[in-house]
Design a protein around this motif. Structure first.
Motif, PDB file in Angstrom:
ATOM      1  N   THR A 408      -0.606-147.579  33.534  1.00  0.00           N
ATOM      2  CA  THR A 408      -0.220-145.932  32.007  1.00  0.00           C
ATOM      3  C   THR A 408      -0.451-146.377  30.867  1.00  0.00           C
ATOM      4  N   GLU A 409      -1.510-146.752  29.925  1.00  0.00           N
ATOM      5  CA  GLU A 409      -1.854-146.606  28.601  1.00  0.00           C
ATOM      6  C   GLU A 409      -2.667-145.453  28.150  1.00  0.00           C
ATOM      7  N   LYS A 410      -1.449-145.465  26.930  1.00  0.00           N
ATOM      8  CA  LYS A 410      -1.635-143.923  26.198  1.00  0.00           C
ATOM      9  C   LYS A 410      -2.090-144.013  25.512  1.00  0.00           C
ATOM     10  N   GLU A 411      -2.919-143.680  24.116  1.00  0.00           N
ATOM     11  CA  GLU A 411      -3.157-143.550  22.770  1.00  0.00           C
ATOM     12  C   GLU A 411      -1.552-142.445  22.070  1.00  0.00           C
ATOM     13  N   LEU A 412      -1.232-142.572  21.042  1.00  0.00           N
ATOM     14  CA  LEU A 412      -0.638-142.226  20.246  1.00  0.00           C
ATOM     15  C   LEU A 412      -1.422-142.383  18.922  1.00  0.00           C
ATOM     16  N   PRO A 413      -1.117-140.821  17.841  1.00  0.00           N
ATOM     17  CA  PRO A 413      -1.900-141.149  16.685  1.00  0.00           C
ATOM     18  C   PRO A 413      -0.446-141.322  15.716  1.00  0.00           C
ATOM     19  N   ALA A 414      -0.918-142.167  14.681  1.00  0.00           N
ATOM     20  CA  ALA A 414       0.324-142.746  13.973  1.00  0.00           C
ATOM     21  C   ALA A 414      -0.910-143.211  12.997  1.00  0.00           C
ATOM     22  N   GLN A 415       0.287-142.200  11.558  1.00  0.00           N
ATOM     23  CA  GLN A 415      -1.322-143.748  10.605  1.00  0.00           C
ATOM     24  C   GLN A 415       0.289-144.043   9.940  1.00  0.00           C
ATOM     25  N   LEU A 416       1.436-145.165  10.367  1.00  0.00           N
ATOM     26  CA  LEU A 416       2.350-145.444   9.882  1.00  0.00           C
ATOM     27  C   LEU A 416       3.220-145.703  11.314  1.00  0.00           C
ATOM     28  N   ALA A 417       3.393-146.842  11.381  1.00  0.00           N
ATOM     29  CA  ALA A 417       3.873-147.967  11.855  1.00  0.00           C
ATOM     30  C   ALA A 417       5.245-148.853  11.860  1.00  0.00           C
ATOM     31  N   LEU A 418       6.779-148.489  11.653  1.00  0.00           N
ATOM     32  CA  LEU A 418       7.451-149.875  11.574  1.00  0.00           C
ATOM     33  C   LEU A 418       8.011-150.229  12.939  1.00  0.00           C
ATOM     34  N   ILE A 419       7.701-151.467  12.145  1.00  0.00           N
ATOM     35  CA  ILE A 419       8.297-152.514  13.529  1.00  0.00           C
ATOM     36  C   ILE A 419      10.302-152.597  13.614  1.00  0.00           C
ATOM     37  N   ALA A 420      10.947-152.190  14.498  1.00  0.00           N
ATOM     38  CA  ALA A 420      12.602-152.561  13.885  1.00  0.00           C
ATOM     39  C   ALA A 420      12.925-153.211  15.060  1.00  0.00           C
ATOM     40  N   MET A 421      12.518-154.241  15.643  1.00  0.00           N
ATOM     41  CA  MET A 421      12.832-155.416  16.626  1.00  0.00           C
ATOM     42  C   MET A 421      13.788-156.215  16.193  1.00  0.00           C
ATOM     43  N   GLY A 422      14.338-155.978  15.218  1.00  0.00           N
ATOM     44  CA  GLY A 422      15.641-156.862  15.190  1.00  0.00           C
ATOM     45  C   GLY A 422      15.259-158.026  14.023  1.00  0.00           C
ATOM     46  N   PHE A 423      16.257-158.868  14.244  1.00  0.00           N
ATOM     47  CA  PHE A 423      15.610-159.862  13.088  1.00  0.00           C
ATOM     48  C   PHE A 423      16.148-161.163  14.270  1.00  0.00           C
ATOM     49  N   LEU A 424      15.044-163.210  13.369  1.00  0.00           N
ATOM     50  CA  LEU A 424      15.300-164.075  13.870  1.00  0.00           C
ATOM     51  C   LEU A 424      15.848-164.534  13.711  1.00  0.00           C
ATOM     52  N   GLY A 425      16.390-164.891  11.746  1.00  0.00           N
ATOM     53  CA  GLY A 425      17.613-165.496  11.211  1.00  0.00           C
ATOM     54  C   GLY A 425      17.261-165.200  10.114  1.00  0.00           C
TER      55      GLY A 425
END
Length: 496
Positions: A408-425
Motif C-alpha cells: 500500500t506504499e504510495k509516494e506524495l509530492p511534498a516540499q513542506l511536511a508539518l508534523i502535528a502529532m501532539g506533545f509529550l510534555g
C-alpha cells in the motif's frame, strides 16, 4: 426556565460562516453574527434540566464531559432568552475569565453532554457564550477591575497561555502583585502563536484582554527566557527568590517527533514552528520564516493543530495540501460504545477541511495512513514522502498497535511536511533547575486541585501539569492553582 416548550419550537441554529473561498483571501475571523431574535430563540431551547450535565466538567471514558470550568449554562441561556444580556455577562463572568477565548476555540464538551442532545441537536451553548461576551464588550460592560486593597504579597507566573492568564487574573483579584513572564515577544502563549488569526484574532481579542489585565495592575514581561544556559536566559532561582510564590504555566511544548528516514531534510517542520512563523509574520507585516506558498504540503496528524496547518497553508497559497491521519475515519453518528454524555466521537469536517474541499474538490484527509519515510533532492531539500496504509491490531500484550499493510506504499509530492502529532510534555530544563519532581509522563508532579509541587513555594497548572489538553481545562487549572496559591500565602482563600 422561561419557555418550557422552547426546545420543541426551535431547532438548533448557529451562525453562518463566510464562504470557504471568500475567507481564504484574508486572515480575518470567519464566523458571522446572528441577530438577537435568533440568539434568544437558541437560549429558549435550553430545557433547564433537573440534572444538567452541560456544566459537570468531568472525565468520562478519558474525555471531557460537560464544561471543565463549570459555567452556569442553564442560567445564562435563560438570561439570553429573556434579553437580560448584562446579567448573562455577569453570570458567565463568575466562572470564566475569558469567554471570548472559549467562545471561539473550545470544542464545546458542554454541547456533547447536553441532555437535549440525547434525541435532538444540542443547545448552541458555545455561540451563546461568544455572543454574551461580545455584546458585553460592545456595550462597555467589560471594565478593568483592580482590587481595592493589596496584600503586600508578590507572585510570579511563568507562561502567559490560558492557564497563566487565568492564574494571574485570579491572584490579582485576590490583591497580590502579579508579574507574568513570557519568553515570546508578545503575551498570550498558545493563544497568541499556537492558534491562527482566523480562529482567534490577536489584536482585537487576545491583546484586548491583555490590555485589560494590565489596567487591573498585572505586569507582563516578554522576551523573558527563564531557565537554560544562554547569555540572555534568566536564572529561575532569581525569580523564585524575588517573589513569595511561583506558578508555572509553561505548557506542554515538547512536540512528538516522527523519527523516520529523511527527517533531516529541509522542509520538514513541527506544526508549531510553522503556525508561530505565520502569525508572527502577520503581526509584524513581514514574510514568514516558513511558508507554504507554491508548495505541495503534507500535514501529518489530525486534531485542531492539523486543521490549523491546513487552513494556514491554503491562505499562504500552497499548490496542494494533504492531511495524514493514522486513525480510522470516524462514523457520522454516535455508536453504541460511545453513549451520551461521553464526547461524541463522530466525523467532524472543520474549517480547514471545508476550505480544502472548496479549493481542491476533495477532503484532504487520508485515514488509516502513516508516513514511512521522507525523500529529498541532492541539495537536502524535501521533495516527496512515502505513505503506507495501516490497520489496528492487538499485539502480544493485548494493546492495539498500527500494522503496515504490504503493497500500500504510495509516494506524495511534498516540499513542506508539518508534523502535528501532539506533545509529550513540558520542556525539562526549567524543571530540573528548580528541582521539581515529574510524573511518569514527564509532567510536573502536582496533585489536581492542589497544584503544589514538591517545592512549597511553587505551584503548577495547565498542560505542564496535566499534559496536552483543551484551553478550557487550562483555564480551570489556572483558577485552581491561583486559589491554592492564595491559600498558601494568606492561610485562607475566598477565590472560587
Amino acid at each position: 426556565m422561561g419557555k418550557p416548550t422552547g426546545f420543541l419550537e426551535y431547532m438548533r441554529e448557529i451562525p453562518v460562516d463566510r464562504s470557504p473561498l471568500d475567507r481564504l483571501k484574508d486572515w480575518s475571523e470567519f464566523h458571522l453574527h446572528m441577530d438577537e431574535k435568533k440568539l434568544r430563540n437558541q437560549g429558549a431551547r435550553c430545557m433547564d434540566c433537573g440534572v444538567p450535565f452541560c456544566h459537570t466538567g468531568r472525565l468520562v471514558s478519558g474525555m471531557a464531559a460537560g464544561c471543565p470550568i463549570h459555567n452556569l449554562i442553564p442560567e445564562f441561556n435563560d438570561l439570553v432568552f429573556r434579553g437580560l444580556w448584562q446579567q448573562a455577562y455577569e453570570r458567565l463572568s463568575k466562572t470564566n475569565n475569558f469567554p471570548e477565548f472559549t467562545g471561539r476555540v473550545c470544542p464545546a464538551p458542554c454541547e456533547g453532554s447536553c441532555v437535549l442532545g440525547i434525541h435532538n441537536p444540542p443547545v448552541a451553548i458555545k455561540n451563546n457564550e461568544y455572543s454574551i461576551i461580545e455584546r458585553a464588550f460592545e456595550e462597555g460592560w467589560v471594565l478593568p477591575r483592580a482590587p481595592r486593597t493589596r496584600t503586600g504579597k508578590t507572585v510570579a507566573v511563568i507562561g502567559s497561555g490560558p492557564s497563566g492568564l487565568a492564574a494571574a487574573a485570579q491572584l490579582n483579584a485576590a490583591g497580590h502583585a502579579v508579574t507574568v513572564y513570557e519568553r515570546a515577544d508578545r503575551p498570550g502563549g498558545l493563544l497568541m502563536y499556537g492558534i491562527p488569526n482566523m480562529k482567534l484574532d490577536k489584536r482585537d481579542v487576545v491583546l484586548r484582554r491583555v490590555e485589560l489585565m494590565k489596567q487591573e495592575g498585572i505586569t507582563f514581561i516578554c522576551n523573558a527566557s527563564i531557565g537554560g544556559n544562554g547569555p540572555a536566559d534568566i536564572d529561575p532561582r532569581e525569580i523564585l527568590d524575588k517573589h513569595d510564590a511561583l506558578v508555572l504555566c509553561t505548557g506542554a511544548t515538547h512536540p512528538r517527533n516522527l523519527a523516520i528516514e529523511g527527517r533531516q531534510f529541509a522542509g520538514v517542520h513541527f506544526a508549531m514552528e510553522f503556525l508561530t512563523s505565520s502569525t508572527k509574520a502577520l503581526l509584524d507585516q513581514a514574510q514568514p520564516a516558513i511558508t507554504a506558498a507554491g508548495k505541495h504540503v503534507v500535514v501529518i496528524g489530525g486534531g485542531d493543530t492539523g486543521t490549523d496547518c491546513v487552513g494556514t497553508s491554503l491562505r499562504q497559497g500552497c499548490r496542494s495540501v494533504t492531511q495524514i491521519e493514522i486513525m480510522a475515519k470516524p462514523p457520522l453518528e454516535r455508536q453504541p460504545n460511545n453513549p451520551w454524555p461521553e464526547w461524541p466521537k463522530v466525523l467532524k469536517t472543520d474549517y480547514g477541511q471545508e476550505e480544502a474541499i472548496a479549493k481542491q474538490g476533495a477532503d484532504p484527509r487520508l485515514f488509516l495512513t502513516t508516513v514511512k519515510k521522507f525523500l529529498g533532492d541532492k541539495n537536502g531539500r524535501l521533495e516527496k514522502l512515502v505513505t503506507v496504509q495501516i490497520k489496528w491490531d492487538k499485539n502480544d500484550k493485548g494493546q492495539f498497535v498500527p500494522v503496515e499493510q504490504p503493497g500500500t506504499e504510495k509516494e506524495l509530492p511534498a516540499q513542506l511536511a508539518l508534523i502535528a502529532m501532539g506533545f509529550l510534555g513540558p520542556e525539562q530544563q526549567l524543571l530540573k533547575e528548580l528541582g521539581l519532581e515529574t510524573d511518569a509522563r514527564s509532567n510536573i508532579k502536582a496533585e489536581h486541585e492542589k497544584h503544589r509541587t514538591n517545592h512549597p513555594k511553587i505551584f503548577a497548572a495547565g498542560d505542564c501539569r496535566r499534559g496536552q489538553s483543551l484551553v478550557v481545562w487550562a483555564i480551570n487549572e489556572g483558577r485552581a492553582a491561583a486559589r491554592e496559591c492564595d491559600r498558601f500565602l494568606m492561610g485562607a482563600t475566598q477565590l472560587p
